[in-house]
Scaffold this motif. Sequence first.
Motif, short mmCIF file in Angstrom:
data_model
loop_
_atom_site.label_atom_id
_atom_site.label_comp_id
_atom_site.label_asym_id
_atom_site.label_seq_id
_atom_site.Cartn_x
_atom_site.Cartn_y
_atom_site.Cartn_z
N PHE A 81 0.86 -1.19 0.00
CA PHE A 81 0.00 0.00 0.00
C PHE A 81 0.89 1.22 0.00
CE2 PHE A 81 -2.99 -3.01 2.05
CZ PHE A 81 -4.03 -2.88 1.16
N THR A 139 3.62 0.42 2.89
CA THR A 139 3.48 -0.70 3.81
C THR A 139 3.37 -1.96 2.97
OG1 THR A 139 1.32 0.33 4.09
CG2 THR A 139 2.45 -0.40 6.10
N ALA A 189 1.77 -5.14 3.14
CA ALA A 189 0.76 -5.82 3.97
C ALA A 189 0.88 -7.33 3.83
CB ALA A 189 -0.63 -5.34 3.58
N GLU A 228 -1.87 -12.28 14.18
CA GLU A 228 -2.41 -11.25 15.06
C GLU A 228 -2.88 -10.07 14.22
OE1 GLU A 228 0.70 -10.18 17.69
OE2 GLU A 228 2.01 -9.50 16.09
N SER A 229 -3.43 -9.07 14.90
CA SER A 229 -4.02 -7.92 14.22
C SER A 229 -2.96 -7.19 13.40
CB SER A 229 -4.62 -6.99 15.26
OG SER A 229 -5.25 -5.93 14.62
N GLY A 230 -3.30 -6.87 12.17
CA GLY A 230 -2.37 -6.14 11.31
C GLY A 230 -1.39 -7.02 10.59
N SER A 231 -1.52 -8.34 10.69
CA SER A 231 -0.55 -9.21 10.04
C SER A 231 -0.82 -9.37 8.54
CB SER A 231 -0.52 -10.57 10.73
OG SER A 231 -1.82 -11.12 10.76
N GLY A 232 -1.98 -8.86 8.06
CA GLY A 232 -2.23 -8.90 6.62
C GLY A 232 -3.24 -9.94 6.19
N LYS A 233 -4.00 -10.49 7.15
CA LYS A 233 -4.95 -11.56 6.82
C LYS A 233 -6.06 -11.05 5.91
CE LYS A 233 -6.10 -12.16 11.15
NZ LYS A 233 -5.40 -11.08 11.84
N THR A 234 -6.66 -9.92 6.31
CA THR A 234 -7.77 -9.40 5.51
C THR A 234 -7.29 -9.00 4.12
OG1 THR A 234 -8.88 -8.65 7.50
CG2 THR A 234 -9.56 -7.64 5.45
N THR A 235 -6.09 -8.43 4.07
CA THR A 235 -5.54 -8.03 2.77
C THR A 235 -5.39 -9.24 1.86
OG1 THR A 235 -4.35 -6.33 3.97
CG2 THR A 235 -3.69 -6.72 1.71
N GLN A 288 -15.97 -9.78 8.59
CA GLN A 288 -15.78 -9.65 10.03
C GLN A 288 -16.96 -8.98 10.74
OE1 GLN A 288 -11.99 -7.92 10.61
NE2 GLN A 288 -11.99 -8.12 12.80
N GLU A 344 -12.74 -13.74 9.97
CA GLU A 344 -13.14 -13.58 11.37
C GLU A 344 -14.67 -13.47 11.49
OE1 GLU A 344 -10.56 -11.51 13.80
OE2 GLU A 344 -9.22 -10.85 12.20
N1 LIG Z 1 -6.31 0.20 2.13
C1 LIG Z 1 -5.16 0.22 2.84
N2 LIG Z 1 -4.28 1.23 2.67
C2 LIG Z 1 -3.13 1.26 3.36
N3 LIG Z 1 -2.74 0.32 4.24
C3 LIG Z 1 -3.58 -0.72 4.45
C4 LIG Z 1 -4.82 -0.82 3.77
N4 LIG Z 1 -5.44 -1.97 4.18
C5 LIG Z 1 -4.60 -2.54 5.08
N5 LIG Z 1 -3.48 -1.81 5.24
C6 LIG Z 1 -2.34 -2.13 6.11
O1 LIG Z 1 -1.97 -3.45 5.86
C7 LIG Z 1 -1.67 -4.11 7.07
C8 LIG Z 1 -2.46 -5.38 7.19
O2 LIG Z 1 -3.83 -5.06 7.34
P1 LIG Z 1 -4.97 -6.17 7.41
O3 LIG Z 1 -6.27 -5.48 7.47
O4 LIG Z 1 -4.77 -7.13 6.32
O5 LIG Z 1 -4.67 -6.87 8.82
P2 LIG Z 1 -5.46 -8.05 9.54
O6 LIG Z 1 -4.50 -9.14 9.71
O7 LIG Z 1 -6.71 -8.34 8.81
O8 LIG Z 1 -5.76 -7.42 10.95
P3 LIG Z 1 -7.07 -7.59 11.88
O9 LIG Z 1 -6.92 -8.87 12.60
O10 LIG Z 1 -6.99 -6.44 12.79
O11 LIG Z 1 -8.24 -7.53 10.97
C9 LIG Z 1 -1.92 -3.13 8.18
O12 LIG Z 1 -0.66 -2.63 8.60
C10 LIG Z 1 -2.74 -2.05 7.55
O13 LIG Z 1 -2.38 -0.82 8.11
#
Ligand SMILES: Nc1ncnc2c1ncn2[C@@H]1O[C@H](COP(=O)(O)OP(=O)(O)OP(=O)(O)O)[C@@H](O)[C@H]1O
Lengths: 416, 270
Positions: free
Chosen positions: B18, B25, B27, B46-53, B96, B180
């Motif tokens: 991103f 970043t 992701a 864990e949170s922010g590890s990039g799962k949703t991405t 989620q 989730e």
């Molecule tokens: N649209 C975006 N623009 C910029 N950065 C993003 C965007 N979406 C996600 N990120 C970054 O990518 C990283 C991973 O985000 P992601 O949402 O995939 O985490 P996650 O594992 O799903 O966390 P959670 O368990 O909190 O849902 C984070 O550091 C987030 O800040």
Amino acid sequence: MKYTIQQIFQSGKFITGFSIFMTILLIVIIYPLVIPDPPLKIIAQGTFFEPGIYVNVYDSINTPFYTLNLDEAADRRIANRLGDEDRQAIKEWLVGNGMPEAEIDPANTEQLLDQWFNNFDPTVRLPGMTNADRNYYIRLNNNIQGLLNTSGAVIAELDEETAVLTEKATVPQSAYVNVNDVPNVRVLPLGTDNFGRDVLTELVRATGVSLQIGLVAGSIATLIGLVLGLVSGYIGGFVDDTIMFVTNLFTVIPSFVLLILISFSISQEQRGATTIAVVIGFTSWVWTARAVRSQVISLRNRDHVNLSKLSGHSITHIIVRDILPYIASYVVMALILQISSGILAEAGLSILGLGPKTTDVPTLGLMMNWAMIYQAHILGKWWAYFPIIITIALIAFSMNLMNTGLDQVFNPALRD
Amino acid sequence: MADQRKSCLTGKGVTKEFGFGRTKTVAVDNVDFDFKEGEVISIVGESGSGKTTLAKMLLGLISVTKGDIYFQGEPRDISSQRKRRTYWTQIQAIFQDPFASYNIFNKIDSVLLDCIKMRGGARLPYEQKVEMMTEACSFVNLKFAELTNKYPFELSGGQQQRLMIARIFLLKPKVLIADEPTSMIDACSRATILDMLMSLRNEVGMTPIFITHDIGLAYYVSDTVYIMEKGKFVESGSADDVILRPQQPYTKRLINDVPKIYEEWDLSTV
Ligand SMILES: Nc1ncnc2c1ncn2[C@@H]1O[C@H](COP(=O)(O)OP(=O)(O)OP(=O)(O)O)[C@@H](O)[C@H]1O
Ligand SMILES: [Mg+2]
């Protein structure tokens, strides 16, 4: 939806703004039905007639008289005809004649005249008085005597051939006519303007035209801004870059400057109210586009949009059904603001002499322009400009109130 | 010995960045994976590890910065709206936050009708559509007759998530990515939702991919577990291998973070 509308009509600010606006709108619609005069018709010979009720003198004479014996009538008549200068002159003479200044009250007509008749002597020559002054006082005395005259006015008819006046009737001082009997009475609540046009009729029409200009300009600006904002925000990429480039160009050049340049380049003859409205609309969409774009960007990654994509919906469907409803309230507010700023922009342009051509219809801005050119403000003819300022202020105020009211309904965080 | 089962989703060097320059970043960082058909897969991190991405890339909702994704062994082609539509008949998701997942202006009926339409049932007589919707709702213990003409936000979070499962029931996709799906609802409905998802899996024969930060849940439902840390898969394998015999310190930490009811809680790590 129904719930939101209910909430909107529970917001005090919105209701106040809405009522003011509706009142203005109703007047604009109903007034021409009651008084269908063309608004730009010149009715007065001369400029800036004061507000008031104008009774036709000729008709009054030919209307049956009623005799009313009213005590104050004579005093009033004299008080009205005795000017401030004359009163001051009387006072000076009396003081010069040895009367203590404190005893004289120029505003009290009865006492002043008493003092005058008791003391004035045409033969007395006060110290420092020129011959011209003495003659003036003698003339003044005669005038005042004439005022006190109790005989009526004679109405005579002129014989065309012999040029002899024949007495037809006498109008005694105690003769009255009932205004209802006089066929020609014209109320001019706001007087006339520099061209001799009825200001109120003109103002009502101008308000209508200005509202239309605002509506057209606001709708165009909102529509362009909305479409560009939606497309640029949702599609992103190259499309976004291009649209934002154009938008930034428009942002850097202040839209009012652009407006002036465009209006200036259109000849006066072609500048109708609609043209001006369109020009205003085309120069003021920038902020709507930017605002809509940023709203769309924050919406396009929401899960409900993702779900809609996963349900196989097309881009158009998503923009129209999943994004637009979420920003609809915002767009309505932008529209209201654009309408009100469109009205103000027209006023600003017209004051500069770049408004719509002056022969078609009046607008609030044009009326301000005329009042300014003919120096109504310097001459103290308040009725030619003050009501217009009030109208502009009321429109802008009511729209802003509606907007704040809506804002409070749509953004619960702003509620107090 | 080569794995005989068919692949359903395969990734080679999948990366998502991103922003650019100093705000960049990463992701998801160069991950490889091979999800087999019929398995239950979990991605834990864990949170922010990039799962949703990663999930959004798999779904084709966001572009892939680098790398390739293969669907059922073929390079995935989602370059046009029509191809994406076809892709989405085979891969679906549950998000989620149920409260953010529905368009608040659409009624429940339209959510479900969209799914029937997606399966090519747009022209079916209305009675038959109602029958299908009723069946889908009763699968998740909801009564369609009570939901019709209501809005999703009028339901509780658990009911909304069940409605989401009813949607999947109608769509019958090959792959379901559940990001989730239970993190926003209470523990009691959580078990119900998971059970419904598992029985739906048996019903329509799909491959579920669970995304979760809860390693206990992953152990409970899945065959294969991928552990994600800062955009990378640090460990993967069968659920038993990964969770009972973790190799990586990160995995061990995730396991230790799960509070155990029969032990005294160490609140300093929570
Ligand atoms: N649209 C975006 N623009 C910029 N950065 C993003 C965007 N979406 C996600 N990120 C970054 O990518 C990283 C991973 O985000 P992601 O949402 O995939 O985490 P996650 O594992 O799903 O966390 P959670 O368990 O909190 O849902 C984070 O550091 C987030 O800040
Ligand atoms: Mg997430």
